[in-house]
Scaffold this motif. Structure first.
Motif, PDB file in Angstrom:
ATOM      1  N   LEU A  45       0.831  -1.198   0.000  1.00 13.02           N
ATOM      2  CA  LEU A  45       0.000   0.000   0.000  1.00 13.02           C
ATOM      3  C   LEU A  45       0.874   1.259   0.000  1.00 13.02           C
ATOM      4  O   LEU A  45       0.576   2.239  -0.693  1.00 13.02           O
ATOM      5  N   TYR A  46       1.946   1.215   0.735  1.00 17.37           N
ATOM      6  CA  TYR A  46       2.889   2.339   0.794  1.00 17.37           C
ATOM      7  C   TYR A  46       3.449   2.643  -0.595  1.00 17.37           C
ATOM      8  O   TYR A  46       3.469   3.798  -1.046  1.00 17.37           O
ATOM      9  N   LEU A  47       3.889   1.612  -1.311  1.00 17.33           N
ATOM     10  CA  LEU A  47       4.490   1.808  -2.628  1.00 17.33           C
ATOM     11  C   LEU A  47       3.475   2.345  -3.646  1.00 17.33           C
ATOM     12  O   LEU A  47       3.806   3.193  -4.473  1.00 17.33           O
ATOM     13  N   VAL A  48       2.252   1.843  -3.577  1.00 13.34           N
ATOM     14  CA  VAL A  48       1.223   2.330  -4.510  1.00 13.34           C
ATOM     15  C   VAL A  48       0.936   3.804  -4.260  1.00 13.34           C
ATOM     16  O   VAL A  48       0.796   4.599  -5.193  1.00 13.34           O
ATOM     17  N   LEU A  49       0.881   4.197  -3.002  1.00 13.71           N
ATOM     18  CA  LEU A  49       0.517   5.568  -2.658  1.00 13.71           C
ATOM     19  C   LEU A  49       1.635   6.567  -2.961  1.00 13.71           C
ATOM     20  O   LEU A  49       1.360   7.744  -3.214  1.00 13.71           O
ATOM     21  N   ILE A  50       2.890   6.140  -2.931  1.00  9.24           N
ATOM     22  CA  ILE A  50       3.989   7.079  -3.211  1.00  9.24           C
ATOM     23  C   ILE A  50       4.400   7.072  -4.686  1.00  9.24           C
ATOM     24  O   ILE A  50       5.342   7.763  -5.070  1.00  9.24           O
ATOM     25  N   PRO A 103       3.146   8.626   2.877  1.00 11.05           N
ATOM     26  CA  PRO A 103       1.820   8.929   2.310  1.00 11.05           C
ATOM     27  C   PRO A 103       0.786   9.083   3.420  1.00 11.05           C
ATOM     28  O   PRO A 103       0.478   8.125   4.148  1.00 11.05           O
ATOM     29  N   LEU A 104       0.233  10.271   3.561  1.00  9.36           N
ATOM     30  CA  LEU A 104      -0.727  10.534   4.631  1.00  9.36           C
ATOM     31  C   LEU A 104      -2.024   9.762   4.452  1.00  9.36           C
ATOM     32  O   LEU A 104      -2.806   9.626   5.404  1.00  9.36           O
ATOM     33  N   GLU A 105      -2.286   9.277   3.237  1.00  7.61           N
ATOM     34  CA  GLU A 105      -3.486   8.473   3.025  1.00  7.61           C
ATOM     35  C   GLU A 105      -3.379   7.099   3.692  1.00  7.61           C
ATOM     36  O   GLU A 105      -4.406   6.454   3.965  1.00  7.61           O
ATOM     37  N   LEU A 106      -2.145   6.648   3.945  1.00  3.94           N
ATOM     38  CA  LEU A 106      -1.957   5.283   4.466  1.00  3.94           C
ATOM     39  C   LEU A 106      -2.681   5.065   5.799  1.00  3.94           C
ATOM     40  O   LEU A 106      -3.472   4.112   5.925  1.00  3.94           O
ATOM     41  N   PRO A 107      -2.463   5.911   6.825  1.00  2.00           N
ATOM     42  CA  PRO A 107      -3.198   5.663   8.078  1.00  2.00           C
ATOM     43  C   PRO A 107      -4.708   5.844   7.929  1.00  2.00           C
ATOM     44  O   PRO A 107      -5.483   5.168   8.624  1.00  2.00           O
ATOM     45  N   GLU A 124      -3.013  18.957   4.719  1.00  2.00           N
ATOM     46  CA  GLU A 124      -1.886  18.973   3.767  1.00  2.00           C
ATOM     47  C   GLU A 124      -2.356  19.210   2.348  1.00  2.00           C
ATOM     48  O   GLU A 124      -1.720  19.947   1.589  1.00  2.00           O
ATOM     49  N   ILE A 125      -3.476  18.605   1.976  1.00  2.00           N
ATOM     50  CA  ILE A 125      -4.012  18.799   0.621  1.00  2.00           C
ATOM     51  C   ILE A 125      -4.357  20.269   0.401  1.00  2.00           C
ATOM     52  O   ILE A 125      -4.005  20.854  -0.630  1.00  2.00           O
ATOM     53  N   GLY A 126      -5.044  20.865   1.353  1.00  2.00           N
ATOM     54  CA  GLY A 126      -5.392  22.279   1.216  1.00  2.00           C
ATOM     55  C   GLY A 126      -4.188  23.177   1.158  1.00  2.00           C
ATOM     56  O   GLY A 126      -4.142  24.140   0.373  1.00  2.00           O
ATOM     57  N   ILE A 145       3.654  18.373   9.782  1.00  2.00           N
ATOM     58  CA  ILE A 145       2.964  17.335   9.010  1.00  2.00           C
ATOM     59  C   ILE A 145       4.009  16.356   8.485  1.00  2.00           C
ATOM     60  O   ILE A 145       4.964  16.750   7.806  1.00  2.00           O
ATOM     61  N   PRO A 146       3.851  15.076   8.759  1.00  2.00           N
ATOM     62  CA  PRO A 146       4.930  14.111   8.504  1.00  2.00           C
ATOM     63  C   PRO A 146       5.058  13.590   7.077  1.00  2.00           C
ATOM     64  O   PRO A 146       5.876  12.706   6.818  1.00  2.00           O
ATOM     65  N   GLY A 147       4.253  14.063   6.146  1.00  2.00           N
ATOM     66  CA  GLY A 147       4.329  13.536   4.788  1.00  2.00           C
ATOM     67  C   GLY A 147       3.448  14.322   3.850  1.00  2.00           C
ATOM     68  O   GLY A 147       3.243  15.526   4.024  1.00  2.00           O
ATOM     69  N   ALA A 148       2.893  13.638   2.845  1.00  2.00           N
ATOM     70  CA  ALA A 148       2.042  14.293   1.843  1.00  2.00           C
ATOM     71  C   ALA A 148       0.952  13.332   1.397  1.00  2.00           C
ATOM     72  O   ALA A 148       1.176  12.117   1.299  1.00  2.00           O
ATOM     73  N   ALA A 149      -0.219  13.897   1.118  1.00  2.00           N
ATOM     74  CA  ALA A 149      -1.338  13.098   0.586  1.00  2.00           C
ATOM     75  C   ALA A 149      -1.363  13.248  -0.934  1.00  2.00           C
ATOM     76  O   ALA A 149      -2.350  13.717  -1.516  1.00  2.00           O
ATOM     77  N   PHE A 150      -0.286  12.838  -1.577  1.00  2.00           N
ATOM     78  CA  PHE A 150      -0.111  13.105  -2.999  1.00  2.00           C
ATOM     79  C   PHE A 150      -1.124  12.353  -3.858  1.00  2.00           C
ATOM     80  O   PHE A 150      -1.703  12.900  -4.807  1.00  2.00           O
ATOM     81  N   THR A 151      -1.376  11.105  -3.540  1.00  2.00           N
ATOM     82  CA  THR A 151      -2.309  10.313  -4.348  1.00  2.00           C
ATOM     83  C   THR A 151      -3.722  10.891  -4.279  1.00  2.00           C
ATOM     84  O   THR A 151      -4.416  10.985  -5.301  1.00  2.00           O
ATOM     85  N   ALA A 152      -4.154  11.298  -3.094  1.00  2.00           N
ATOM     86  CA  ALA A 152      -5.473  11.916  -2.969  1.00  2.00           C
ATOM     87  C   ALA A 152      -5.536  13.215  -3.758  1.00  2.00           C
ATOM     88  O   ALA A 152      -6.556  13.532  -4.374  1.00  2.00           O
ATOM     89  N   ARG A 153      -4.426  13.967  -3.750  1.00  2.00           N
ATOM     90  CA  ARG A 153      -4.390  15.218  -4.508  1.00  2.00           C
ATOM     91  C   ARG A 153      -4.538  14.948  -6.000  1.00  2.00           C
ATOM     92  O   ARG A 153      -5.225  15.688  -6.708  1.00  2.00           O
ATOM     93  N   VAL A 154      -3.885  13.918  -6.495  1.00  2.00           N
ATOM     94  CA  VAL A 154      -3.997  13.591  -7.918  1.00  2.00           C
ATOM     95  C   VAL A 154      -5.447  13.289  -8.274  1.00  2.00           C
ATOM     96  O   VAL A 154      -5.970  13.757  -9.291  1.00  2.00           O
TER      97      VAL A 154
END
Length: 540
Positions: free
Chosen positions: A13-18, A35-39, A163-165, A181-190
């Motif tokens: 899941l980590y690899l897919v999200l990053i 990836p902040l989406e992971l938790p 983070e997205i905002g 903030i410990p990371g980024a929600a990049f996949t959700a942003r996409v």
């Protein structure tokens, strides 16, 4: 064993999200971006459990992650090829175009094998994500851990949303909060950006359709009268851009060829001026450049192109028809019918099969440029009593994969084109050359040089009774080939001095080498620039 399954599921899941969507992000450092989406995903799956609700959540998550992974991959490809991201509304046509290019470059069998492999990998990804989500949804049946997961879901989601905002500049967090903030929600942003992109693209198309109906040249006449009985020939040199004048890999070859052409044509009494045009794209989709010049509209997406051909907008060729001229399109790259051509106002369209070439193809390239120009003479310019022409020629020899490359032959020996077979099967195939980017760039250098030589030789051949020629690139090649960041392409005007001098007010340089300081004209300004200089009824 359960710990191992959980760790493996977390890793997948980590690899897919990053997964990055841009070549510049493909670094080892990307592995460290949490990836902040992971938790959020894990907590939601644990909280919902293995019941009906959990099953629905798993379906939604797997579909969403697979779709976004494919969008990221599409972004990656379009960033390499076109220096921009993938647009769902505008770019779906790139899929059949990519298939045609692959089939022509590496053959049907290899292209089919690659397609089958891609489909299998997508299916494998979906199965792996289904298994992964199943690990977390069945982690525990106990109510208390599931309630704790539900509680943790609230702060995890809040951090991701914050983070997205911040990344999208919807709000600005205090530096202390932002840095924490410990990371980024990049996949959700996409995913979010794609939803917004659909809305903004549709709004842009509505504005475009309105603009297409507003035409300052609609009631202007006469047009094209300054040509007299001379033909006007608009020639596009594939993938010919400013890189030929700025990249040290290409400057010596291309400028030397242009200087040779300039000396030869000047000795034959022809005048020349050169400047720059700004293309709406790089890397491909040449028809967007052709359409921008013809229509006077900025076509930077396929969606705009489709909107154009559904509009009443009049093109350069419609105005040429109104002026009593025969309009012709020479399209050697078209191996299938071109129904959009009916919109542009051509009296005759010659696709690859109509040009009479019986030689071997040059991989994806259907025929050499010299044959294409010779076919124009044979099919349309050989009758001395014909109507004056306005012609668009889209040359193709400098189109990827740039192997193999023919040489110029005597014009009288061209015949049906079989004379070019001696080069059509020579050298390494594309799948070998394209393993080495340095070899790709060198082949590009040679291919563009061949196209320039072909154009120069054709202009010299007709110097006794010259048409007015406007020769320009359609776009830069992909950035890894061009090595430059801009969108400019060269424009050369070649012909009788009295007609060429009408372009002097654009500050275009005399000769075949444009000045680097000359401002570029956008391609959507080319139609009116041509009409106003070739018709006495229009004002530049």
């Amino acid at each position: 064993m359960n710990y191992l399954r959980t760790a493996l599921a977390l890793g997948l899941l980590y690899l897919v999200l990053i997964q990055p969507n841009h070549p510049a992000a493909m670094t080892w450092g990307a592995l460290g971006l949490f990836p902040l989406e992971l938790p959020v995903i894990v907590a939601a799956l644990v909280a919902m459990g293995a019941g009906r609700g959990g099953l629905v959540l798993r379906v939604v998550l797997v579909v969403a992650m697979v779709v976004i992974a494919l969008l990221k991959l599409a972004d990656f490809g379009t960033f390499i090829a076109f220096n921009r991201g993938f647009n769902l509304v505008a770019d779906y046509n790139l899929l059949p175009a990519a298939w045609d290019l692959a089939r022509g470059s590496i053959g049907l069998a290899m292209a089919a094998l690659a397609l089958g492999g891609a489909v299998a990998l997508v299916a494998l990804l979906a199965l792996a994500l289904w298994w992964t989500t199943g690990v977390f949804s069945s982690l525990t049946p106990a109510a208390r851990p599931r309630a704790i997961a539900a509680l943790l879901l609230v702060p995890a989601t809040a951090i991701a949303v914050a983070e997205i905002g911040q990344a999208r500049r919807a709000w600005f967090l205090p530096p202390a909060v932002s840095n924490a903030i410990p990371g980024a929600a990049f996949t959700a942003r996409v995913g979010l950006e794609r939803v917004e992109q659909i809305r903004t693209t549709r709004a842009d198309l509505a504005r475009f359709r309105t603009a297409a109906q507003q035409d300052s040249m609609r009631d202007v006449a006469p047009l094209f009268d300054r040509l007299g009985t001379r033909d006007f020939v608009l020639v596009y040199v594939e993938s010919y851009g400013r890189s030929s004048f700025e990249n040290p890999l290409y400057i010596p070859t291309h400028t030397a060829t242009l200087q040779t052409i300039e000396g030869d044509l000047a000795a034959r009494g022809l005048a020349m001026r050169s400047g720059w045009a700004r293309a709406p794209m790089v890397g491909g989709q040449s028809w967007l450049a052709h359409g921008s010049v013809a229509s006077g509209m900025w076509l930077d997406t396929q969606a705009r192109y489709r909107a154009l051909i559904a509009s009443p907008r009049r093109t350069l060729f419609h105005y040429a028809q109104d002026a009593g001229r025969r309009t012709v399109a020479i399209k050697p790259a078209h191996v299938f019918p071109w129904p959009e051509g009916d919109y542009f106002g051509f009296d005759a369209i010659y696709n690859a099969a109509d040009l009479g070439y019986e030689g071997q193809p040059f991989n994806w390239v259907t025929m050499p440029d010299q044959f294409t120009l010779h076919a124009l003479d044979r099919l349309e310019r050989s009758d001395p009593d014909r109507t004056p022409l306005v012609v668009q020629v889209a040359l193709v020899s400098s189109h990827a994969p740039w192997v193999p490359i023919p040489e110029l032959v005597d014009w009288d020996d061209i015949g049906t084109g079989t004379i070019f077979d001696q080069w059509a099967l020579s050298g390494d195939p594309p799948e070998v050359v394209w393993r080495d980017h340095d070899r790709v760039r060198d082949q590009f250098r040679l291919a563009v040089d061949y196209s320039l030589q072909s154009v120069g030789a054709w202009a010299a051949r007709h110097a006794g009774d010259p048409p007015l020629m406007v020769v320009l690139g359609d776009h830069e090649p992909a950035r890894f080939v061009s090595g430059v960041d801009g969108f400019d392409v060269p424009v050369h005007v070649i012909g009788p001095a009295d007609l060429v001098d009408r372009f002097a007010d654009l500050d275009w340089t005399e000769g075949m080498i444009p000045s680097p300081a000359t401002p570029s004209i956008r391609m959507d300004g080319m139609r009116d620039a041509l009409l106003s200089r070739l018709g006495s009824g229009a004002t530049p």
